[in-house]
Design a protein around this motif. Sequence first.
Motif, PDB file in Angstrom:
ATOM      1  N   SER A  25     -20.916 -11.065 -11.653  1.00 59.89           N
ATOM      2  CA  SER A  25     -19.669 -11.508 -11.047  1.00 59.89           C
ATOM      3  C   SER A  25     -18.550 -11.313 -12.048  1.00 59.89           C
ATOM      4  O   SER A  25     -18.783 -11.240 -13.260  1.00 59.89           O
ATOM      5  CB  SER A  25     -19.762 -12.979 -10.629  1.00 59.89           C
ATOM      6  OG  SER A  25     -20.011 -13.807 -11.734  1.00 59.89           O
ATOM      7  N   GLY A  26     -17.329 -11.172 -11.522  1.00 65.17           N
ATOM      8  CA  GLY A  26     -16.173 -11.048 -12.397  1.00 65.17           C
ATOM      9  C   GLY A  26     -15.902  -9.659 -12.918  1.00 65.17           C
ATOM     10  O   GLY A  26     -15.050  -9.482 -13.798  1.00 65.17           O
ATOM     11  N   LEU A  27     -16.601  -8.653 -12.408  1.00 71.73           N
ATOM     12  CA  LEU A  27     -16.344  -7.281 -12.820  1.00 71.73           C
ATOM     13  C   LEU A  27     -16.509  -6.346 -11.633  1.00 71.73           C
ATOM     14  O   LEU A  27     -17.155  -6.705 -10.647  1.00 71.73           O
ATOM     15  CB  LEU A  27     -17.276  -6.855 -13.963  1.00 71.73           C
ATOM     16  CG  LEU A  27     -18.739  -6.518 -13.679  1.00 71.73           C
ATOM     17  CD1 LEU A  27     -19.360  -5.841 -14.900  1.00 71.73           C
ATOM     18  CD2 LEU A  27     -19.533  -7.708 -13.274  1.00 71.73           C
ATOM     19  N   THR A  28     -15.887  -5.174 -11.769  1.00 73.68           N
ATOM     20  CA  THR A  28     -16.031  -4.154 -10.727  1.00 73.68           C
ATOM     21  C   THR A  28     -17.389  -3.494 -10.942  1.00 73.68           C
ATOM     22  O   THR A  28     -17.512  -2.483 -11.636  1.00 73.68           O
ATOM     23  CB  THR A  28     -14.888  -3.133 -10.816  1.00 73.68           C
ATOM     24  OG1 THR A  28     -13.630  -3.817 -10.778  1.00 73.68           O
ATOM     25  CG2 THR A  28     -14.972  -2.158  -9.636  1.00 73.68           C
ATOM     26  N   PHE A  29     -18.385  -4.074 -10.329  1.00 76.34           N
ATOM     27  CA  PHE A  29     -19.782  -3.758 -10.645  1.00 76.34           C
ATOM     28  C   PHE A  29     -20.087  -2.270 -10.528  1.00 76.34           C
ATOM     29  O   PHE A  29     -20.799  -1.713 -11.355  1.00 76.34           O
ATOM     30  CB  PHE A  29     -20.685  -4.568  -9.718  1.00 76.34           C
ATOM     31  CG  PHE A  29     -22.142  -4.441 -10.020  1.00 76.34           C
ATOM     32  CD1 PHE A  29     -22.993  -3.733  -9.173  1.00 76.34           C
ATOM     33  CD2 PHE A  29     -22.692  -5.035 -11.153  1.00 76.34           C
ATOM     34  CE1 PHE A  29     -24.338  -3.615  -9.441  1.00 76.34           C
ATOM     35  CE2 PHE A  29     -24.043  -4.914 -11.442  1.00 76.34           C
ATOM     36  CZ  PHE A  29     -24.869  -4.210 -10.582  1.00 76.34           C
ATOM     37  N   SER A  30     -19.541  -1.628  -9.518  1.00 76.57           N
ATOM     38  CA  SER A  30     -19.892  -0.225  -9.274  1.00 76.57           C
ATOM     39  C   SER A  30     -19.365   0.701 -10.360  1.00 76.57           C
ATOM     40  O   SER A  30     -19.741   1.875 -10.405  1.00 76.57           O
ATOM     41  CB  SER A  30     -19.386   0.219  -7.907  1.00 76.57           C
ATOM     42  OG  SER A  30     -17.984   0.051  -7.832  1.00 76.57           O
ATOM     43  N   GLY A  31     -18.507   0.213 -11.244  1.00 73.81           N
ATOM     44  CA  GLY A  31     -18.010   1.047 -12.322  1.00 73.81           C
ATOM     45  C   GLY A  31     -18.818   0.947 -13.599  1.00 73.81           C
ATOM     46  O   GLY A  31     -18.538   1.643 -14.582  1.00 73.81           O
ATOM     47  N   TYR A  32     -19.843   0.107 -13.583  1.00 71.08           N
ATOM     48  CA  TYR A  32     -20.590  -0.209 -14.793  1.00 71.08           C
ATOM     49  C   TYR A  32     -22.005   0.328 -14.760  1.00 71.08           C
ATOM     50  O   TYR A  32     -22.708   0.199 -13.753  1.00 71.08           O
ATOM     51  CB  TYR A  32     -20.639  -1.725 -14.991  1.00 71.08           C
ATOM     52  CG  TYR A  32     -19.363  -2.290 -15.542  1.00 71.08           C
ATOM     53  CD1 TYR A  32     -18.244  -2.416 -14.740  1.00 71.08           C
ATOM     54  CD2 TYR A  32     -19.275  -2.682 -16.878  1.00 71.08           C
ATOM     55  CE1 TYR A  32     -17.055  -2.909 -15.248  1.00 71.08           C
ATOM     56  CE2 TYR A  32     -18.095  -3.181 -17.397  1.00 71.08           C
ATOM     57  CZ  TYR A  32     -16.991  -3.293 -16.572  1.00 71.08           C
ATOM     58  OH  TYR A  32     -15.819  -3.789 -17.083  1.00 71.08           O
ATOM     59  N   ALA A  33     -22.415   0.895 -15.886  1.00 72.61           N
ATOM     60  CA  ALA A  33     -23.831   1.134 -16.103  1.00 72.61           C
ATOM     61  C   ALA A  33     -24.468  -0.200 -16.483  1.00 72.61           C
ATOM     62  O   ALA A  33     -23.830  -1.028 -17.146  1.00 72.61           O
ATOM     63  CB  ALA A  33     -24.033   2.144 -17.222  1.00 72.61           C
ATOM     64  N   MET A  34     -25.697  -0.396 -16.044  1.00 71.47           N
ATOM     65  CA  MET A  34     -26.394  -1.648 -16.309  1.00 71.47           C
ATOM     66  C   MET A  34     -27.691  -1.367 -17.048  1.00 71.47           C
ATOM     67  O   MET A  34     -28.367  -0.357 -16.789  1.00 71.47           O
ATOM     68  CB  MET A  34     -26.688  -2.373 -15.001  1.00 71.47           C
ATOM     69  CG  MET A  34     -25.457  -2.719 -14.186  1.00 71.47           C
ATOM     70  SD  MET A  34     -24.310  -3.815 -15.050  1.00 71.47           S
ATOM     71  CE  MET A  34     -25.311  -5.299 -15.207  1.00 71.47           C
TER      72      MET A  34
END
Length: 123
Positions: A25-34
């Motif tokens: 939560s709190g981030l533009t998840f689809s822009g992040y590698a995990m």
Amino acid sequence: QVQLVESGGGLVQVGASLRLSCAASGLTFSGYAMGWFRQALGKEREFVAAINWYGGILDYADSVKGRFTISRDNAKKSVYLQMNSLKPEDTAVYYCAGRYGSTSPEVARYEYWGQGTQVTVSS
């Protein structure tokens, strides 16, 4: 603020399976590698697996290849780690981490971290 919350850890026997989840939560998840990392007692944190933003690039540590599978659901802002054929050496605290951009096996390249979930594999 950004939060990563892991769940799904536990105590299992050798050969069992577990599925870890990490809710963001709190981030533009689809822009992040995990990524998933783990840290055993007395050892340094180490890379386990990573997935890029759309799930097309998957990286694994040699020690888990063929046994662990990382996946993500951008609509649910979640990343998962399916762990099969667990071994005692998989015992560790497992952490979810996120970084903007491409995948990386390096701890220092990840901006955000969860609090971790304990996985214990008993023989």
